[in-house]
Design an enzyme around this catalytic site. Structure first.
Site, PDB file in Angstrom:
ATOM      1  N   PRO A 107       0.808  20.294  54.167  1.00  0.00           N
ATOM      2  CA  PRO A 107       0.849  20.796  55.546  1.00  0.00           C
ATOM      3  C   PRO A 107       0.683  22.319  55.600  1.00  0.00           C
ATOM      4  O   PRO A 107       0.470  22.880  56.666  1.00  0.00           O
ATOM      5  CB  PRO A 107       2.223  20.363  56.055  1.00  0.00           C
ATOM      6  CG  PRO A 107       3.035  20.106  54.833  1.00  0.00           C
ATOM      7  CD  PRO A 107       2.084  19.721  53.746  1.00  0.00           C
ATOM      8  N   GLU A 134       9.268  16.565  48.327  1.00  0.00           N
ATOM      9  CA  GLU A 134       9.114  17.886  48.952  1.00  0.00           C
ATOM     10  C   GLU A 134       7.783  18.541  48.587  1.00  0.00           C
ATOM     11  O   GLU A 134       7.516  19.670  49.007  1.00  0.00           O
ATOM     12  CB  GLU A 134      10.263  18.815  48.532  1.00  0.00           C
ATOM     13  CG  GLU A 134      11.613  18.451  49.135  1.00  0.00           C
ATOM     14  CD  GLU A 134      11.564  18.314  50.653  1.00  0.00           C
ATOM     15  OE1 GLU A 134      10.892  19.122  51.307  1.00  0.00           O
ATOM     16  OE2 GLU A 134      12.195  17.364  51.164  1.00  0.00           O
ATOM     17  N   ARG A 172     -18.439   8.985  54.901  1.00  0.00           N
ATOM     18  CA  ARG A 172     -19.332   8.569  55.987  1.00  0.00           C
ATOM     19  C   ARG A 172     -20.465   9.563  56.213  1.00  0.00           C
ATOM     20  O   ARG A 172     -21.433   9.249  56.895  1.00  0.00           O
ATOM     21  CB  ARG A 172     -18.559   8.286  57.273  1.00  0.00           C
ATOM     22  CG  ARG A 172     -17.985   9.488  57.942  1.00  0.00           C
ATOM     23  CD  ARG A 172     -16.950   9.082  58.962  1.00  0.00           C
ATOM     24  NE  ARG A 172     -17.524   8.386  60.116  1.00  0.00           N
ATOM     25  CZ  ARG A 172     -18.231   8.968  61.073  1.00  0.00           C
ATOM     26  NH1 ARG A 172     -18.490  10.261  61.026  1.00  0.00           N
ATOM     27  NH2 ARG A 172     -18.698   8.269  62.082  1.00  0.00           N
ATOM     28  N   ASP A 187     -21.969  12.505  66.198  1.00  0.00           N
ATOM     29  CA  ASP A 187     -20.509  12.493  66.303  1.00  0.00           C
ATOM     30  C   ASP A 187     -19.968  13.824  66.779  1.00  0.00           C
ATOM     31  O   ASP A 187     -20.601  14.859  66.624  1.00  0.00           O
ATOM     32  CB  ASP A 187     -19.873  12.187  64.941  1.00  0.00           C
ATOM     33  CG  ASP A 187     -19.931  10.716  64.602  1.00  0.00           C
ATOM     34  OD1 ASP A 187     -19.960   9.899  65.541  1.00  0.00           O
ATOM     35  OD2 ASP A 187     -19.952  10.394  63.402  1.00  0.00           O
TER      36      ASP A 187
HETATM   37  N1  SAH Z   1       8.134  20.145  52.079  1.00  0.00           N
HETATM   38  C1  SAH Z   1       6.738  20.127  52.332  1.00  0.00           C
HETATM   39  C2  SAH Z   1       6.273  18.819  52.963  1.00  0.00           C
HETATM   40  C3  SAH Z   1       6.333  17.655  52.047  1.00  0.00           C
HETATM   41  S1  SAH Z   1       5.676  16.228  52.784  1.00  0.00           S
HETATM   42  C4  SAH Z   1       6.384  21.258  53.290  1.00  0.00           C
HETATM   43  O1  SAH Z   1       7.093  21.433  54.273  1.00  0.00           O
HETATM   44  O2  SAH Z   1       5.365  21.918  53.073  1.00  0.00           O
HETATM   45  C5  SAH Z   1       5.162  15.328  51.343  1.00  0.00           C
HETATM   46  C6  SAH Z   1       3.690  15.382  51.041  1.00  0.00           C
HETATM   47  O3  SAH Z   1       2.963  14.843  52.128  1.00  0.00           O
HETATM   48  C7  SAH Z   1       3.113  16.763  50.787  1.00  0.00           C
HETATM   49  O4  SAH Z   1       3.261  17.158  49.456  1.00  0.00           O
HETATM   50  C8  SAH Z   1       1.643  16.548  51.135  1.00  0.00           C
HETATM   51  O5  SAH Z   1       0.905  16.045  50.030  1.00  0.00           O
HETATM   52  C9  SAH Z   1       1.710  15.470  52.198  1.00  0.00           C
HETATM   53  N2  SAH Z   1       1.542  15.983  53.578  1.00  0.00           N
HETATM   54  C10 SAH Z   1       2.469  16.050  54.540  1.00  0.00           C
HETATM   55  N3  SAH Z   1       1.984  16.557  55.675  1.00  0.00           N
HETATM   56  C11 SAH Z   1       0.679  16.829  55.444  1.00  0.00           C
HETATM   57  C12 SAH Z   1      -0.374  17.380  56.232  1.00  0.00           C
HETATM   58  N4  SAH Z   1      -0.206  17.763  57.492  1.00  0.00           N
HETATM   59  N5  SAH Z   1      -1.594  17.518  55.639  1.00  0.00           N
HETATM   60  C13 SAH Z   1      -1.793  17.144  54.377  1.00  0.00           C
HETATM   61  N6  SAH Z   1      -0.831  16.616  53.585  1.00  0.00           N
HETATM   62  C14 SAH Z   1       0.393  16.467  54.100  1.00  0.00           C
END
Ligand code: SAH
Length: 261
Positions: A107, A134, A172, A187
């Site tokens: 994220p 995490e 795609r 698209d």
């Molecule tokens: N503690 C981390 C979130 C962990 S969520 C933080 O706040 O940055 C667990 C996993 O889900 C992450 O390691 C990632 O691979 C995935 N993930 C969660 N949200 C995501 C998003 N918006 N985009 C891409 N991967 C995501």
């Protein structure tokens, strides 16, 4: 590492080179959502792309297959360890080639869009790493990851669905994968705008008729109307996109002609 990948050494052509994908996940079976269904499933079966799946548990050193550990400094949750994730990436590179960029889903990463996909499509192979808990030990990220990608400002419980979302949108766009070559170009976002609305039979549904221009058989007029609709939608729903591609005189007069401005 990121900016190096995004700015340097990227060919200026839009030629698609991508044919090999890696998927590193402790839930490897989840990839079936990509490999077994619809357009992406057919692409894999037809050999237009291949997907190597790697489970980090294979590189665990204990009998439980542990890939995570408690965070230094305390606090909730677990962290995927640097040695195990590094070994998983090395294994992926052995199969897909040393040059394959490593993409960790996070994220905190750059938010993916079609423009970034265009860049990624110019690579022959890409390795996607899905986090859990995490996330990853930061030393794995800084040493082994070329780019961190986010699918938007939300947090999901694992990187699998985000990785598969990006993999689907890449697959795609491999030539020949979509039955109708034109449909990827039409698209949303590909030309910087949202797609036009679509209609199919019946001609009248609950008293509402299909826009008459679509029944006119006049292909130039239809193309014109669709282009104007595309612009109108983008103006209404995503003015941020319009700001990025600023309207030409031609596009303005198109909107005016269909009385949308
Ligand atoms: N503690 C981390 C979130 C962990 S969520 C933080 O706040 O940055 C667990 C996993 O889900 C992450 O390691 C990632 O691979 C995935 N993930 C969660 N949200 C995501 C998003 N918006 N985009 C891409 N991967 C995501």
């Amino acid at each position: 590492n990121h900016s190096e990948f995004l700015s340097g050494g990227i060919p200026m052509t839009n030629e698609v080179m991508l044919s090999k994908l890696g998927f590193i996940s402790i839930f490897p079976e989840m990839i079936s959502a990509v490999t077994d269904w619809g357009v992406t499933g057919r692409a894999v079966r037809d050999g237009r792309c291949s997907i190597e799946v790697i489970d980090p548990r294979e590189f665990a050193t204990d009998k439980h297959g542990t890939v995570d550990d408690r965070p230094y400094g305390g606090g909730p949750g677990m962290v995927m360890t640097a040695p195990i994730m590094t070994a998983a990436v090395e294994s992926a590179k052995n199969r897909l080639g040393d040059q394959a960029p490593v993409i960790a889903m996070s994220p905190q990463g750059q938010v993916v869009d079609e423009q970034l996909l265009t860049t990624l499509l110019q690579q022959e192979a890409l390795i996607f790493v899905a986090g859990r808990y995490e996330g990853f030990d930061e030393r794995f990220v800084s040493r082994s990851v070329d780019i961190e990608l986010s699918v938007g400002d939300i947090v999901v419980s694992g990187g699998e669905i985000p990785a598969m979302l990006v993999m689907d949108s890449l697959i795609r766009r491999i030539p020949g994968v979509l039955g109708d070559e034109l449909s990827a170009e039409q698209d949303s976002f590909v030309d910087g705008l949202l797609d036009c609305p679509h209609y199919t039979r019946p001609e009248i549904f609950e008293g509402e008729a299909v826009p008459s221009v679509l029944l006119s058989g006049d292909h130039a007029r239809i193309a014109d109307w669709r282009a104007a609709q595309s612009l109108k939608r983008t103006l209404e729903r995503r003015p941020d996109l319009i700001a990025k591609c600023d309207l030409s005189e031609e596009q303005r007069s198109l909107l005016a002609r269909w009385e949308m401005l």
